[in-house]
Design a protein around this motif. Structure first.
Motif, PDB file in Angstrom:
ATOM      1  N   LEU A  71       0.587  -1.697   0.113  1.00 41.14           N
ATOM      2  CA  LEU A  71      -0.368   0.135  -0.281  1.00 41.14           C
ATOM      3  C   LEU A  71       0.443   1.048   0.084  1.00 41.14           C
ATOM      4  N   PRO A  72       0.983   2.208  -0.639  1.00 37.83           N
ATOM      5  CA  PRO A  72       0.760   3.953  -0.878  1.00 37.83           C
ATOM      6  C   PRO A  72       1.079   4.097   0.517  1.00 37.83           C
ATOM      7  N   GLU A  73       2.491   5.001   0.752  1.00 40.29           N
ATOM      8  CA  GLU A  73       2.943   5.051   2.057  1.00 40.29           C
ATOM      9  C   GLU A  73       2.043   5.935   2.927  1.00 40.29           C
ATOM     10  N   PRO A  74       0.725   6.934   1.954  1.00 39.96           N
ATOM     11  CA  PRO A  74      -0.140   7.693   3.011  1.00 39.96           C
ATOM     12  C   PRO A  74      -1.457   6.678   3.520  1.00 39.96           C
ATOM     13  N   ILE A  75      -1.841   5.392   3.160  1.00 41.67           N
ATOM     14  CA  ILE A  75      -2.339   5.075   3.794  1.00 41.67           C
ATOM     15  C   ILE A  75      -1.778   3.948   4.477  1.00 41.67           C
ATOM     16  N   GLN A  76      -0.759   3.378   4.879  1.00 36.34           N
ATOM     17  CA  GLN A  76       0.808   2.219   4.957  1.00 36.34           C
ATOM     18  C   GLN A  76      -0.684   1.562   6.316  1.00 36.34           C
ATOM     19  N   ASP A  77      -0.760   2.277   7.068  1.00 31.55           N
ATOM     20  CA  ASP A  77      -1.640   1.959   8.356  1.00 31.55           C
ATOM     21  C   ASP A  77      -2.409   0.497   7.895  1.00 31.55           C
ATOM     22  N   LEU A  78      -2.594   0.937   7.053  1.00 30.31           N
ATOM     23  CA  LEU A  78      -3.701   0.259   6.525  1.00 30.31           C
ATOM     24  C   LEU A  78      -3.302  -1.352   5.785  1.00 30.31           C
ATOM     25  N   GLU A  79      -2.011  -1.281   5.890  1.00 27.97           N
ATOM     26  CA  GLU A  79      -1.151  -3.085   5.604  1.00 27.97           C
ATOM     27  C   GLU A  79      -1.668  -4.319   6.245  1.00 27.97           C
ATOM     28  N   PRO A  80      -1.941  -4.635   7.802  1.00 30.87           N
ATOM     29  CA  PRO A  80      -2.666  -5.149   8.137  1.00 30.87           C
ATOM     30  C   PRO A  80      -4.080  -5.785   8.087  1.00 30.87           C
ATOM     31  N   PHE A  81      -4.140  -4.841   7.437  1.00 28.25           N
ATOM     32  CA  PHE A  81      -5.795  -4.812   7.016  1.00 28.25           C
ATOM     33  C   PHE A  81      -6.203  -5.061   4.819  1.00 28.25           C
ATOM     34  N   LYS A  82      -5.236  -5.446   5.092  1.00 25.36           N
ATOM     35  CA  LYS A  82      -5.641  -5.753   3.083  1.00 25.36           C
ATOM     36  C   LYS A  82      -5.892  -6.582   3.374  1.00 25.36           C
ATOM     37  N   ASP A  83      -6.524  -7.374   4.091  1.00 26.38           N
ATOM     38  CA  ASP A  83      -7.415  -8.459   3.723  1.00 26.38           C
ATOM     39  C   ASP A  83      -9.133  -8.223   3.523  1.00 26.38           C
ATOM     40  N   ARG A  84      -9.560  -7.029   4.162  1.00 27.67           N
ATOM     41  CA  ARG A  84     -10.670  -6.013   5.158  1.00 27.67           C
ATOM     42  C   ARG A  84     -11.041  -4.509   4.122  1.00 27.67           C
ATOM     43  N   LEU A  85      -9.790  -4.504   3.219  1.00 25.15           N
ATOM     44  CA  LEU A  85      -9.947  -3.441   2.067  1.00 25.15           C
ATOM     45  C   LEU A  85     -10.413  -3.988   0.992  1.00 25.15           C
ATOM     46  N   HIS A  86     -11.176  -2.652  -0.119  1.00 16.56           N
ATOM     47  CA  HIS A  86     -11.315  -3.050  -0.458  1.00 16.56           C
ATOM     48  C   HIS A  86     -10.794  -1.560  -2.113  1.00 16.56           C
ATOM     49  N   ILE A  87      -9.846  -1.597  -2.472  1.00 14.39           N
ATOM     50  CA  ILE A  87     -10.077  -0.034  -3.311  1.00 14.39           C
ATOM     51  C   ILE A  87     -10.958  -0.344  -4.430  1.00 14.39           C
ATOM     52  N   ILE A  88     -11.723   1.077  -4.522  1.00 13.26           N
ATOM     53  CA  ILE A  88     -12.289   1.553  -6.220  1.00 13.26           C
ATOM     54  C   ILE A  88     -11.831   2.624  -6.310  1.00 13.26           C
ATOM     55  N   ASN A  89     -11.416   2.790  -7.633  1.00 12.71           N
ATOM     56  CA  ASN A  89     -10.793   3.703  -8.875  1.00 12.71           C
ATOM     57  C   ASN A  89     -11.441   3.404 -10.018  1.00 12.71           C
ATOM     58  N   GLY A  90     -11.591   4.714 -10.245  1.00  9.18           N
ATOM     59  CA  GLY A  90     -12.525   4.877 -11.368  1.00  9.18           C
ATOM     60  C   GLY A  90     -14.261   4.728 -11.661  1.00  9.18           C
ATOM     61  N   LEU A  91     -14.748   5.729 -10.374  1.00  9.87           N
ATOM     62  CA  LEU A  91     -16.168   5.971 -10.276  1.00  9.87           C
ATOM     63  C   LEU A  91     -16.319   7.014 -10.407  1.00  9.87           C
ATOM     64  N   HIS A  92     -17.357   8.031 -10.544  1.00  7.50           N
ATOM     65  CA  HIS A  92     -16.711   9.480 -11.483  1.00  7.50           C
ATOM     66  C   HIS A  92     -18.214  10.122 -10.842  1.00  7.50           C
ATOM     67  N   GLY A  93     -18.006  11.137 -10.347  1.00  5.59           N
ATOM     68  CA  GLY A  93     -19.038  12.338  -9.703  1.00  5.59           C
ATOM     69  C   GLY A  93     -19.651  13.543 -10.489  1.00  5.59           C
ATOM     70  N   GLN A  94     -19.330  13.853 -12.037  1.00  2.00           N
ATOM     71  CA  GLN A  94     -19.247  15.052 -13.073  1.00  2.00           C
ATOM     72  C   GLN A  94     -20.190  15.300 -12.753  1.00  2.00           C
ATOM     73  N   HIS A  95     -21.617  15.147 -12.373  1.00  5.57           N
ATOM     74  CA  HIS A  95     -23.182  15.723 -12.332  1.00  5.57           C
ATOM     75  C   HIS A  95     -23.125  16.448 -10.951  1.00  5.57           C
ATOM     76  N   THR A  96     -22.060  15.961 -10.341  1.00  2.42           N
ATOM     77  CA  THR A  96     -22.455  16.695  -8.859  1.00  2.42           C
ATOM     78  C   THR A  96     -21.915  18.316  -8.345  1.00  2.42           C
ATOM     79  N   SER A  97     -21.302  19.040  -9.902  1.00  5.04           N
ATOM     80  CA  SER A  97     -20.399  19.792  -9.701  1.00  5.04           C
ATOM     81  C   SER A  97     -19.149  19.470  -8.477  1.00  5.04           C
ATOM     82  N   PRO A  98     -18.086  18.664  -7.641  1.00  2.00           N
ATOM     83  CA  PRO A  98     -17.906  18.776  -6.956  1.00  2.00           C
ATOM     84  C   PRO A  98     -16.704  20.166  -7.167  1.00  2.00           C
ATOM     85  N   SER A  99     -15.686  20.323  -8.014  1.00  2.54           N
ATOM     86  CA  SER A  99     -14.690  21.617  -7.540  1.00  2.54           C
ATOM     87  C   SER A  99     -14.545  21.533  -6.382  1.00  2.54           C
TER      88      SER A  99
END
Length: 439
Positions: A71-99
């Motif tokens: 895991l990348p350094e910013p979330i390295q504290d989750l390394e012992p919990f990888k078996d409980r982790l699900h990372i999702i990339n590629g959802l979008h929220g363009q319709h929410t105008s997040p800015s």
């Protein structure tokens, strides 16, 4: 069932919300929900965006197991919990105008913005309705600078119970503690609780009588505030019936509450109160807003002098400031998981029946168009979600699809969350939940 919308409207006019906690595995259900399996969901939103480079393992471009990934350094504290982790990339929220922030749109999956009222209920509120009903199904806490948390101890920017009906989050741990434990406390806290309770009782009686003389159109609006006081007073009475349960585990009021050196002292105290609300069984849905859904926030306690909007203009990958903030978040996530893991429930622990949803209120970065909205899930919600893996999506499904998945897992039959067919034609390539995340 407790009407949170009306209760929190009353809070907005200067009252305080009422909650309760303990660490005993004893879900305090509303009578109609006795016998249902207890489940709970925690939403944790960090402002200023969630850059995928700070959570996706290096070199991982396709969906797969996290077993051999680092895991990348910013979330390295989750390394012992990888078996409980699900990372999702590629959802979008363009319709929410997040800015700068999607505000209510982040959890609502609809167009948001500064000063834009909610157009529908947010996913955390809907989840709280779907889960077995407890004495207080939904608690929202917000973390910010000491100055902001002191001047605005309640603020509504992220959660809503319906169109035009925001839910307030609580940011002053002293006020929250008094509301939670005032009835079983001693000394000044008990005296303040009794004085406030007497005031609430008198205001409810006076408001009920005076409201009857108003024009019909005004009576309806006025009654919302009257009902808010009724709900607070009623909840106070209900909490009194479980006072022995609460007394065993009321946290100690230390100098973090009364003499905080940094805002993170209050952040930590608020987290403890939120965890206690979950582990007591009095609430089943917790929403945490780090930065309170806006563009502000401070973390001087981590050795970070910069604060507010300036943080959003900094690149997050390999940035020592953002590494500290993200690692602080992850330590909070670990504390939640360990607290729930330590409490037996059914044939396992409370964590076995829990899901944590970690993301940002404005997609991947500040000044974003919302084309990518990374999310981390922790826990499997009694086996409903896949864990120990990374999922790379194609950017054609919105965050609404994830929220549909959450509702499906909670037992709600739906194919879309807060998205009409017309809107989906433009922003959603499919229908129903995300098959990639459900087990």
């Amino acid at each position: 069932m407790l009407n949170r919308r009306k209760m929190l409207q009353a809070v907005a006019t200067g009252t305080s919300a009422a909650l309760g906690l303990s660490l005993v595995p004893q879900p305090l259900f509303a009578s109609s929900d006795q016998g249902r399996t207890p489940k709970r969901v925690i939403f944790f939103l960090q402002n200023q965006g969630f850059d995928p480079a700070t959570c996706v393992p290096k070199g991982m471009q396709h969906s797969g197991s996290l077993g051999n990934a680092k895991l990348p350094e910013p979330i390295q504290d989750l390394e012992p919990f990888k078996d409980r982790l699900h990372i999702i990339n590629g959802l979008h929220g363009q319709h929410t105008s997040p800015s700068h922030s999607a505000f209510f749109g982040a959890l609502g999956g609809y167009r948001g913005g500064d000063g834009v009222p909610p157009s529908a209920a947010t996913i955390d509120y809907e989840i709280s309705k779907a889960l077995p009903q407890t004495l207080l199904p939904h608690l929202c806490i917000g973390m910010d600078s000491i100055e902001n948390m002191t001047s605005k101890p309640t603020l509504a920017t992220l959660s809503a119970s319906g169109a035009g009906s925001p839910i307030f989050m609580y940011s002053n741990p002293n006020q929250l503690y008094q509301t939670l434990y005032g009835g079983i406390s001693t000394g000044d806290i008990r005296r303040q609780h009794e004085a406030r309770s007497n005031v609430f009782d008198q205001i409810e009686k006076l408001a009920t009588a005076k409201g009857q003389t108003l024009p019909t159109a005004e009576q309806q609006r006025y009654s919302q505030y009257v009902n808010g006081f009724q709900d607070i007073n009623g909840l106070r009475d209900r909490l009194a019936t479980v006072s022995d349960h609460l007394r065993q585990f009321a946290p100690e009021v230390d100098e973090r509450y009364t003499k905080p050196e940094f805002e993170t002292d209050w952040h930590d105290a608020l987290l403890d109160l939120g965890i206690s609300a979950l582990t007591s069984g009095i609430t089943n849905t917790l929403t945490i807003g780090s930065g309170r859904g806006e563009i502000f926030g401070a973390w001087k306690g981590l050795g970070i002098d910069q604060q507010g909007h300036n943080l959003g203009h900094m690149k997050q990958p390999d940035n020592p400031i953002w590494i500290k903030i993200r690692q602080y978040n992850c330590r909070m996530l670990v504390k939640i998981m360990q607290s729930l893991e330590n409490i037996p429930e059914g044939s396992g622990t409370m964590m076995d029946n829990t899901l944590i949803v970690y993301t940002s209120n404005n997609a991947d970065s500040q000044h974003t168009n919302g084309a990518n909205w990374p999310v981390m899930l922790l826990g499997n919600f009694d086996g409903a979600f896949k864990t120990g893996c990374f999922t790379q999506l194609d950017g054609k499904r919105p965050i609404n699809a994830l929220y549909t998945s959450l509702l499906r897992a909670a037992g709600v039959t739906c194919d879309r969350f807060n998205m009409t067919d017309k809107l989906a034609t433009k922003f959603d390539s499919s229908t129903g939940p995300l098959k990639e995340v459900l087990a």
